[in-house]
Design a protein around this motif. Structure first.
Motif, mmCIF file in Angstrom:
data_model
loop_
_atom_site.group_PDB
_atom_site.id
_atom_site.type_symbol
_atom_site.label_atom_id
_atom_site.label_comp_id
_atom_site.label_asym_id
_atom_site.label_seq_id
_atom_site.Cartn_x
_atom_site.Cartn_y
_atom_site.Cartn_z
ATOM 1 N N LEU A 240 0.664 -1.279 0.004
ATOM 2 C CA LEU A 240 0.034 0.027 -0.073
ATOM 3 C C LEU A 240 0.882 1.151 0.055
ATOM 4 C CD1 LEU A 240 -2.801 -0.860 2.604
ATOM 5 C CD2 LEU A 240 -2.919 -0.962 0.177
ATOM 6 N N PHE A 241 2.143 1.202 0.550
ATOM 7 C CA PHE A 241 2.768 2.421 0.982
ATOM 8 C C PHE A 241 3.578 2.902 -0.568
ATOM 9 C CE2 PHE A 241 2.588 0.504 4.889
ATOM 10 C CZ PHE A 241 1.835 1.681 5.688
ATOM 11 N N ASN A 242 3.470 1.823 -1.603
ATOM 12 C CA ASN A 242 4.260 2.206 -2.728
ATOM 13 C C ASN A 242 3.175 1.247 -4.084
ATOM 14 O OD1 ASN A 242 7.048 3.148 -2.170
ATOM 15 N ND2 ASN A 242 6.726 1.181 -0.959
ATOM 16 N N PHE A 243 1.988 2.100 -3.948
ATOM 17 C CA PHE A 243 1.011 1.442 -4.674
ATOM 18 C C PHE A 243 0.995 2.513 -6.185
ATOM 19 C CE2 PHE A 243 -3.274 -0.333 -5.413
ATOM 20 C CZ PHE A 243 -3.066 -1.640 -4.943
ATOM 21 N N THR A 244 1.448 2.149 -7.101
ATOM 22 C CA THR A 244 1.650 2.741 -8.445
ATOM 23 C C THR A 244 0.773 2.062 -9.478
ATOM 24 O OG1 THR A 244 3.857 1.739 -9.014
ATOM 25 C CG2 THR A 244 3.894 3.816 -7.478
ATOM 26 N N GLY A 245 0.788 2.649 -10.601
ATOM 27 C CA GLY A 245 0.323 2.197 -11.754
ATOM 28 C C GLY A 245 -0.989 3.017 -12.154
ATOM 29 N N SER A 246 -1.514 2.429 -13.366
ATOM 30 C CA SER A 246 -2.994 3.029 -13.656
ATOM 31 C C SER A 246 -4.001 2.567 -12.992
ATOM 32 C CB SER A 246 -3.276 2.700 -15.277
ATOM 33 O OG SER A 246 -3.405 1.157 -15.106
ATOM 34 N N ILE A 247 -5.305 3.188 -13.028
ATOM 35 C CA ILE A 247 -6.544 2.703 -12.321
ATOM 36 C C ILE A 247 -6.774 1.041 -12.387
ATOM 37 C CG2 ILE A 247 -8.918 2.968 -11.940
ATOM 38 C CD1 ILE A 247 -8.544 5.833 -12.492
ATOM 39 N N ASP A 248 -6.568 0.870 -13.662
ATOM 40 C CA ASP A 248 -6.874 -0.828 -13.909
ATOM 41 C C ASP A 248 -5.516 -1.417 -13.323
ATOM 42 O OD1 ASP A 248 -9.170 -0.225 -15.312
ATOM 43 O OD2 ASP A 248 -7.997 -0.158 -17.328
ATOM 44 N N GLU A 249 -4.544 -1.223 -13.237
ATOM 45 C CA GLU A 249 -3.685 -1.933 -12.552
ATOM 46 C C GLU A 249 -3.587 -2.043 -11.017
ATOM 47 O OE1 GLU A 249 0.141 -1.068 -15.939
ATOM 48 O OE2 GLU A 249 -0.253 0.097 -14.149
ATOM 49 N N LYS A 250 -4.225 -0.758 -10.445
ATOM 50 C CA LYS A 250 -4.322 -0.661 -9.164
ATOM 51 C C LYS A 250 -5.214 -1.589 -8.721
ATOM 52 C CE LYS A 250 -2.293 3.926 -8.516
ATOM 53 N NZ LYS A 250 -2.585 5.561 -8.171
ATOM 54 N N LEU A 251 -6.416 -1.646 -9.407
ATOM 55 C CA LEU A 251 -7.639 -2.565 -9.170
ATOM 56 C C LEU A 251 -7.310 -3.836 -9.192
ATOM 57 C CD1 LEU A 251 -10.357 -0.518 -11.181
ATOM 58 C CD2 LEU A 251 -10.246 -0.721 -8.451
ATOM 59 N N GLU A 252 -6.430 -4.416 -9.955
ATOM 60 C CA GLU A 252 -6.024 -5.754 -10.044
ATOM 61 C C GLU A 252 -5.167 -6.073 -9.028
ATOM 62 O OE1 GLU A 252 -3.750 -6.100 -13.972
ATOM 63 O OE2 GLU A 252 -5.501 -5.855 -15.123
ATOM 64 N N LYS A 253 -4.169 -5.487 -8.547
ATOM 65 C CA LYS A 253 -3.628 -5.360 -7.123
ATOM 66 C C LYS A 253 -4.559 -5.513 -6.019
ATOM 67 C CE LYS A 253 0.714 -2.827 -8.907
ATOM 68 N NZ LYS A 253 1.590 -1.759 -8.472
ATOM 69 N N THR A 279 -14.372 7.542 -17.342
ATOM 70 C CA THR A 279 -13.208 7.580 -18.408
ATOM 71 C C THR A 279 -14.273 7.400 -19.738
ATOM 72 O OG1 THR A 279 -11.834 6.158 -17.127
ATOM 73 C CG2 THR A 279 -11.397 6.103 -19.473
ATOM 74 N N LYS A 280 -15.263 6.581 -19.886
ATOM 75 C CA LYS A 280 -16.173 6.682 -20.860
ATOM 76 C C LYS A 280 -16.874 7.927 -21.180
ATOM 77 C CE LYS A 280 -17.295 1.542 -20.580
ATOM 78 N NZ LYS A 280 -18.308 0.757 -20.365
ATOM 79 N N LEU A 281 -17.193 8.640 -20.114
ATOM 80 C CA LEU A 281 -17.647 9.901 -20.573
ATOM 81 C C LEU A 281 -16.823 11.193 -20.787
ATOM 82 C CD1 LEU A 281 -20.648 9.631 -17.803
ATOM 83 C CD2 LEU A 281 -21.193 9.942 -20.185
ATOM 84 N N GLY A 282 -15.495 10.779 -20.232
ATOM 85 C CA GLY A 282 -14.563 11.963 -20.263
ATOM 86 C C GLY A 282 -14.578 12.960 -19.454
ATOM 87 N N LEU A 283 -13.424 13.638 -18.995
ATOM 88 C CA LEU A 283 -13.508 14.941 -18.222
ATOM 89 C C LEU A 283 -12.793 15.826 -19.050
ATOM 90 C CD1 LEU A 283 -12.113 13.304 -14.831
ATOM 91 C CD2 LEU A 283 -14.310 14.196 -15.504
ATOM 92 N N GLN A 284 -12.989 17.319 -18.742
ATOM 93 C CA GLN A 284 -12.201 18.128 -19.525
ATOM 94 C C GLN A 284 -10.953 18.614 -18.972
ATOM 95 O OE1 GLN A 284 -15.422 21.486 -20.083
ATOM 96 N NE2 GLN A 284 -16.304 20.474 -18.144
ATOM 97 N N ASN A 285 -10.696 18.837 -17.800
ATOM 98 C CA ASN A 285 -9.429 18.885 -17.570
ATOM 99 C C ASN A 285 -8.778 18.164 -16.423
ATOM 100 O OD1 ASN A 285 -8.468 21.214 -19.204
ATOM 101 N ND2 ASN A 285 -10.243 22.585 -18.210
ATOM 102 N N ALA A 286 -9.895 18.084 -15.384
ATOM 103 C CA ALA A 286 -9.118 17.243 -14.374
ATOM 104 C C ALA A 286 -8.722 15.735 -14.634
ATOM 105 C CB ALA A 286 -10.450 16.991 -13.193
ATOM 106 N N VAL A 287 -7.887 15.182 -13.576
ATOM 107 C CA VAL A 287 -7.481 13.699 -13.789
ATOM 108 C C VAL A 287 -7.970 13.079 -12.454
ATOM 109 C CG1 VAL A 287 -5.502 12.240 -13.769
ATOM 110 C CG2 VAL A 287 -5.558 14.678 -15.108
ATOM 111 N N LEU A 288 -8.655 11.640 -12.942
ATOM 112 C CA LEU A 288 -9.162 11.005 -11.736
ATOM 113 C C LEU A 288 -7.990 9.903 -11.799
ATOM 114 C CD1 LEU A 288 -11.629 10.143 -10.263
ATOM 115 C CD2 LEU A 288 -12.064 8.469 -12.111
ATOM 116 N N ASP A 289 -7.919 9.775 -10.272
ATOM 117 C CA ASP A 289 -6.777 8.942 -9.918
ATOM 118 C C ASP A 289 -7.110 7.926 -8.582
ATOM 119 O OD1 ASP A 289 -4.416 7.590 -9.832
ATOM 120 O OD2 ASP A 289 -3.588 8.676 -8.089
ATOM 121 N N LEU A 290 -6.804 6.639 -8.738
ATOM 122 C CA LEU A 290 -7.234 5.880 -7.510
ATOM 123 C C LEU A 290 -5.854 5.777 -6.383
ATOM 124 C CD1 LEU A 290 -8.458 3.336 -5.895
ATOM 125 C CD2 LEU A 290 -7.717 2.025 -7.645
ATOM 126 N N ASP A 291 -6.527 6.274 -5.189
ATOM 127 C CA ASP A 291 -5.343 6.614 -4.027
ATOM 128 C C ASP A 291 -5.920 5.507 -2.895
ATOM 129 O OD1 ASP A 291 -3.664 7.192 -2.231
ATOM 130 O OD2 ASP A 291 -3.835 9.530 -2.462
#
Length: 453
Positions: A240-253, A279-291
Motif C-alpha cells: 500500500l505504501f508504494n501503490f503505483t500504476g494506472s487505475i486498472d493496474e491498481k484495481l488488479e492489485k 473514463t467513458k464519459l470523459g473529463l475536460q481538465n481534471a485527472v481521476l486517480d485511485l489512491d
C-alpha cells in the motif's frame, strides 16, 4: 490608552476586492450546482451540541467550538464538579450549543427534520461558513466557507459519476488545470483491515493511513503500532505504501490483496463502475486517480471517498473532498436510514490557488465603471438624473458625494480603479475622460452608454 483592536487567530477581514473575488468563485459554483440539478438550502450557524458531537470521531470532536450557555452558565454545576476538573462532564453542563464543524451533519439533521416536506432523491447545495478549533496555518483557518453538493435518498453510483463531473466542470470554468480527483472506497479499507486481522482497529488504521502524505511511511507505521496494530499485520499491507500504476493496474492489485474479503471485493466493484464510466464519459481538465491510502478521517463515510488535490505547481493541501455515507441520517433516525453522497469545495483554498496562479479575470475587481464629478448642488442633481438612467441600464456608476477639489476627485477615481470620469455635462453633452489612457471626448447620452458598455 486603548489597545489596538484585533481579530481572533485563524479568522480574517475581507476587503472589497477579496469579497469580489470570492463571489466570483461562488457564482461559478452556484451556476454549475444548479445546472446539475441541485437546490440551495441554509442551516443555522450553530446547532445543539448533541447534533454535532460524536459524528466526526474523537479528533473531530476536539475541534468543535462550544458556545457557553447564556446567563449564568455555571448555574447547573456544583462546587464538587468544578473541583474534579472533568472537562467532558463539565462541558455538557455549561455548553448546550456549538458552532457547526461542517455542512454535512447539519444537512443530515435537516433531512430527518423535514423528511415529510422533501421530494427524494433530494439534491441540495449549501454555501456557508463553518468553524474548527484547528491550529491556523497556510490554507487552514478557524473560520472558512464550505461549498457542498449532496444527494440523499439514492444508492445509485451514477451520483458518484456525476459528482466527479461536477468537480471537473467547476474547476474548468475557474481555469484551474492540473487538478487531480483522488478516489477510494471505505469498503476497500475495511477489507484491508479484515485481511490483516485488524477489523477492530479500522478507525485507527484509516486515520493513520490518511496521514501518509503528511508524516510519511515510517510515521504512519509508528502511529499504527502505537494504536495496537501488529508489525506482522503491517507487513501484509506493505504494498500500500508504494501503490503505483494506472487505475486498472491498481484495481488488479487490490483484487489479489482482497481476494478473501467480501467487503473489499464489493468496494472494488463500486470503484470499477465509477472509474470506468467517468473514463467513458470523459473529463475536460481534471485527472481521476485511485489512491488506496486515501481514508479521510470522518467516521460516517461508507462507500466511495473523494479528495481533490491542487495542481502540483502550488503548495496547497486538498481543495475539495467528500464521499458516500449510507447511514448518516440513521444517527438521527435509526428507523429510516437514507443513503447519501456528497462533495465539498474548499472555497478559501481555491481562492489562494487562483490568486497564486493569477487566474482571476481582471473584470472581477472592476466595481464602478464611471464616476461623475461634483461641482455643486445644481450640477450634482443633473448628474444624478443621468446616473439614475445609467443604473436602470445596469451600468455601475457613482457620484462623488462632496463638492471637493477636482484633483481630489480624480485621485479618488484612480485609487478605486474607476476607468472613466464624467467631468461635466453641458446641454446634454457629457465630457467623458478615460483616466487609464488619458483620452477625452464629448458624447451624447446614447454615445455614453455605448462607450461604457
Amino acid at each position: 490608552m486603548a489597545s489596538k483592536p484585533s481579530i481572533p487567530k485563524g479568522t480574517r477581514d475581507f476587503s472589497p476586492i477579496e469579497v469580489s473575488k470570492r463571489n466570483y468563485i461562488i457564482g461559478i459554483m452556484r451556476s454549475h450546482f444548479e445546472k446539475f440539478g441541485y437546490q440551495p438550502i441554509e442551516t443555522p450557524s450553530f446547532e445543539n451540541s448533541e447534533t454535532l458531537m460524536g459524528k466526526y470521531g474523537e479528533e473531530g470532536d476536539r475541534l468543535i467550538f462550544k458556545i457557553l450557555n447564556s446567563g449564568d452558565y455555571l448555574d447547573k454545576v456544583s462546587l464538587d464538579e468544578l473541583q474534579t476538573i472533568n472537562y467532558k462532564q463539565l462541558t455538557g453542563k455549561i455548553s448546550e450549543k456549538a458552532l457547526r464543524y461542517d455542512l454535512t451533519v447539519p444537512f443530515a439533521r435537516y433531512v430527518v427534520q423535514h423528511q415529510n416536506e422533501i421530494e427524494f432523491p433530494f439534491k441540495r447545495y449549501q454555501i456557508q461558513p463553518v468553524w474548527r478549533a484547528d491550529r491556523p496555518q497556510k490554507g487552514r483557518f478557524r473560520e472558512f466557507y464550505q461549498c457542498d453538493a449532496d444527494v440523499v435518498g439514492s444508492t445509485s453510483l451514477w451520483q458518484e459519476v456525476e459528482l466527479v463531473q461536477l468537480y471537473d466542470a467547476v474547476f474548468t470554468s475557474l481555469g484551474l488545470e492540473g487538478v487531480t480527483i483522488k478516489i477510494n472506497n471505505r469498503k476497500i479499507l475495511s477489507g484491508i483491515a479484515e485481511v490483516i486481522g485488524a477489523s477492530d482497529k479500522l478507525i485507527d488504521f484509516t486515520v493513520a493511513l490518511d496521514k501518509l502524505d503528511k508524516i510519511g511511511e515510517e510515521g504512519v507505521k509508528k502511529e499504527m503500532i502505537e494504536k495496537g496494530i501488529s508489525e506482522v499485520a503491517l507487513q501484509k499491507v506493505q504494498t500500500l505504501f508504494n501503490f503505483t500504476g494506472s487505475i486498472d493496474e491498481k484495481l488488479e492489485k487490490l483484487e489479489v490483496l482482497l481476494s478473501n474479503s467480501d467487503e473489499g471485493k464489493k468496494g472494488i466493484e463500486e470503484l470499477k463502475f465509477i472509474c470506468e464510466n467517468v473514463t467513458k464519459l470523459g473529463l475536460q481538465n481534471a485527472v481521476l486517480d485511485l489512491d488506496v491510502t486515501l481514508a479521510r478521517g470522518l467516521n460516517y463515510y461508507t462507500g466511495a471517498i473523494f479528495e481533490v488535490a491542487a495542481p502540483q505547481t502550488v503548495s496547497m493541501g486538498s481543495i475539495g473532498g467528500g464521499g458516500r455515507y449510507d447511514d448518516l441520517t440513521g444517527i438521527f433516525d435509526s428507523k429510516n436510514k437514507m443513503s447519501g453522497v456528497g462533495i465539498s469545495f474548499g472555497l478559501d483554498r481555491i481562492y489562494l490557488v487562483l490568486e497564486e496562479l493569477n487566474l482571476f479575470p481582471k473584470t472581477v475587481v472592476t466595481s464602478v465603471k464611471v464616476l461623475f464629478l461634483n461641482y455643486g448642488e445644481k450640477e450634482a442633481f443633473e448628474a444624478l438624473q443621468a446616473i439614475s438612467k445609467l443604473r436602470k441600464l445596469d451600468v455601475k456608476v457613482d457620484l462623488y458625494p462632496d463638492n471637493a477639489k477636482v484633483d481630489k476627485q480624480f485621485k479618488y477615481a484612480e485609487r478605486r480603479a474607476i476607468p472613466y470620469v464624467v467631468k461635466e455635462i453641458v446641454d446634454g453633452i457629457f465630457t467623458l475622460k478615460n483616466i487609464v489612457f488619458g483620452d477625452q471626448k464629448m458624447v451624447s447620452f446614447e454615445e455614453l452608454v455605448s462607450e461604457l458598455e
